[in-house]
Design an enzyme around this catalytic site. Structure first.
Site, PDB file in Angstrom:
ATOM      1  N   LYS A  30       0.877  -1.180   0.000  1.00 52.89           N
ATOM      2  CA  LYS A  30       0.000   0.000   0.000  1.00 52.89           C
ATOM      3  C   LYS A  30       0.910   1.226   0.000  1.00 52.89           C
ATOM      4  O   LYS A  30       1.146   1.868   1.037  1.00 52.89           O
ATOM      5  CB  LYS A  30      -0.929  -0.040   1.218  1.00 52.89           C
ATOM      6  CG  LYS A  30      -2.049   0.984   1.165  1.00 52.89           C
ATOM      7  CD  LYS A  30      -3.052   0.731   2.278  1.00 52.89           C
ATOM      8  CE  LYS A  30      -4.017   1.896   2.459  1.00 52.89           C
ATOM      9  NZ  LYS A  30      -4.942   2.106   1.356  1.00 52.89           N
TER      10      LYS A  30
HETATM   11  C1  LIG Z   1      -6.488   0.043  -3.911  1.00 55.36           C
HETATM   12  C2  LIG Z   1      -7.210  -0.481  -2.735  1.00 55.36           C
HETATM   13  N1  LIG Z   1      -7.765  -1.696  -2.805  1.00 55.36           N
HETATM   14  C3  LIG Z   1      -8.435  -2.214  -1.755  1.00 55.36           C
HETATM   15  C4  LIG Z   1      -8.581  -1.517  -0.581  1.00 55.36           C
HETATM   16  C5  LIG Z   1      -9.324  -2.122   0.575  1.00 55.36           C
HETATM   17  O1  LIG Z   1      -8.425  -2.509   1.575  1.00 55.36           O
HETATM   18  P1  LIG Z   1      -8.845  -2.498   3.105  1.00 55.36           P
HETATM   19  O2  LIG Z   1     -10.043  -3.357   3.234  1.00 55.36           O
HETATM   20  O3  LIG Z   1      -7.680  -3.052   3.823  1.00 55.36           O
HETATM   21  O4  LIG Z   1      -9.127  -1.081   3.467  1.00 55.36           O
HETATM   22  C6  LIG Z   1      -8.013  -0.239  -0.462  1.00 55.36           C
HETATM   23  C7  LIG Z   1      -8.107   0.525   0.774  1.00 55.36           C
HETATM   24  O5  LIG Z   1      -7.208   0.513   1.566  1.00 55.36           O
HETATM   25  C8  LIG Z   1      -7.304   0.284  -1.559  1.00 55.36           C
HETATM   26  O6  LIG Z   1      -6.766   1.501  -1.500  1.00 55.36           O
END
Ligand SMILES: Cc1ncc(COP(=O)(O)O)c(C=O)c1O
Length: 317
Positions: A159
């Site tokens: 991330k």
């Molecule tokens: C690109 C992306 N995909 C998926 C998610 C969903 O991830 P999470 O459930 O950990 O927030 C996020 C958010 O963080 C994201 O930015």
């Protein structure tokens, strides 16, 4: 959604005033996108504010950095305790927590290794990301003309701030064309994810979601929904999803810290199922929120009451 300022931000082991959490314009991160971050929701519970899957989020932060040879100077326990301190200082009963690790100021050039790693954790008040009605009514989305990062280019499992340049393209295009959000395909043309959400489909009672190999972030909410499907004996598959399956699915929904579990009402102006929240989506939403609000026992230990961690020793004294 504008940020609502709180009093303090945690920086490298100290709580500092919100206004003092500043970086130099020549910090490595500004030119080269070298940051990793998290978004964590903290819910209002009977035990006070409780962070959702705090350790899993902080572990992903450490993993995101590790992929980029960016070793965080703080341990998992220290980061969790630090987040708890920040929430306590904010006096908010529910909020959004944003930890960021970035390459700071010092050296110039692409090589980041001589720049200090700065870690910040902030929190602020936050509501529903895709609008307050979205959880019930669903949202209208499109398939983006932008693909998610190809394998072996920018790692989707990290991330990293840089990945969100791609997310911004997806989201801006969607908004410019009158949609709430865009769904990106991977570079092979299979469904990947939203600009900030994972995606799930329901067809004939079977739930499916793209595998990590389709350039998706390993979402913590995604993982939670997979667990809930198992608990509720709903068959679930991680599988490559051709674009057209989006149009013929009975139900489609997004998951994410921000979006929580949000139904999709239409995709490219094609109605999804009955054009409203489907029964499986609703069942999963209800189970998810029942755990978060304390209406059902937290059987997976997903919630960490902030009070349980305060004083666990994150602050430099
Ligand atoms: C690109 C992306 N995909 C998926 C998610 C969903 O991830 P999470 O459930 O950990 O927030 C996020 C958010 O963080 C994201 O930015």
């Amino acid at each position: 959604m504008s940020i609502k300022k709180t009093e303090k931000i945690w920086h490298n082991g100290k709580l500092i005033p919100w206004e003092d959490a500043q970086i130099h314009v020549l910090s490595h991160v500004v030119s080269y996108g070298s940051s990793v971050f998290e978004g964590i929701r903290c819910y209002d519970t009977k035990q006070g504010p409780a962070a959702f899957r705090l350790r899993e989020h902080m572990r992903r932060l450490l993993n995101s950095g590790h992929i980029y040879r960016m070793e965080c100077p703080y341990s998992l326990d220290e980061l969790c305790a630090a987040a708890a301190e920040v929430v306590r200082e904010s006096h908010l009963s529910s909020c959004y927590i944003r930890p960021i690790a970035l390459r700071g100021y010092g050296d110039v050039g692409v090589n980041p290794l001589q720049n200090p790693i700065e870690v910040y954790i902030a929190c602020w008040e936050w509501g529903a990301y895709l609008g307050s009605e979205a959880l019930e009514q669903g949202v209208d989305v499109c398939v983006s003309s932008w693909a998610r990062m190809a394998a072996n280019t920018l790692p989707a499992m990290s991330k990293a701030g840089a990945n969100y340049m791609n997310s911004q393209l997806i989201r801006m295009e969607a908004i410019a064309n009158g949609y709430a959000e865009g769904i990106a395909l991977d570079t092979n043309g299979y469904v990947s994810e939203g600009s900030g959400e994972n995606i799930f489909l329901v067809q004939d009672g079977v739930v499916s979601t793209p595998p990590l190999a389709s350039s998706v972030l390993p979402g913590i909410t995604r993982n939670s929904i997979l667990a809930l499907c198992e608990d509720l004996a709903i068959p679930v598959r991680e599988q490559m999803i051709p674009r057209e399956m989006l149009y013929i699915a009975d139900e489609v929904f997004f998951t994410g810290t921000a979006a929580e579990v949000t139904p999709l009402r239409s995709i490219d102006r094609i109605t999804v199922g009955a054009g409203k929240r489907g029964t499986v989506t609703r069942r999963l939403q209800e189970e998810f929120f029942a755990i978060l609000t304390g209406a059902k026992p937290d059987r997976h230990n997903w919630l960490t009451p902030v009070s349980a961690l305060v004083g666990a020793g994150s602050l430099v004294r």
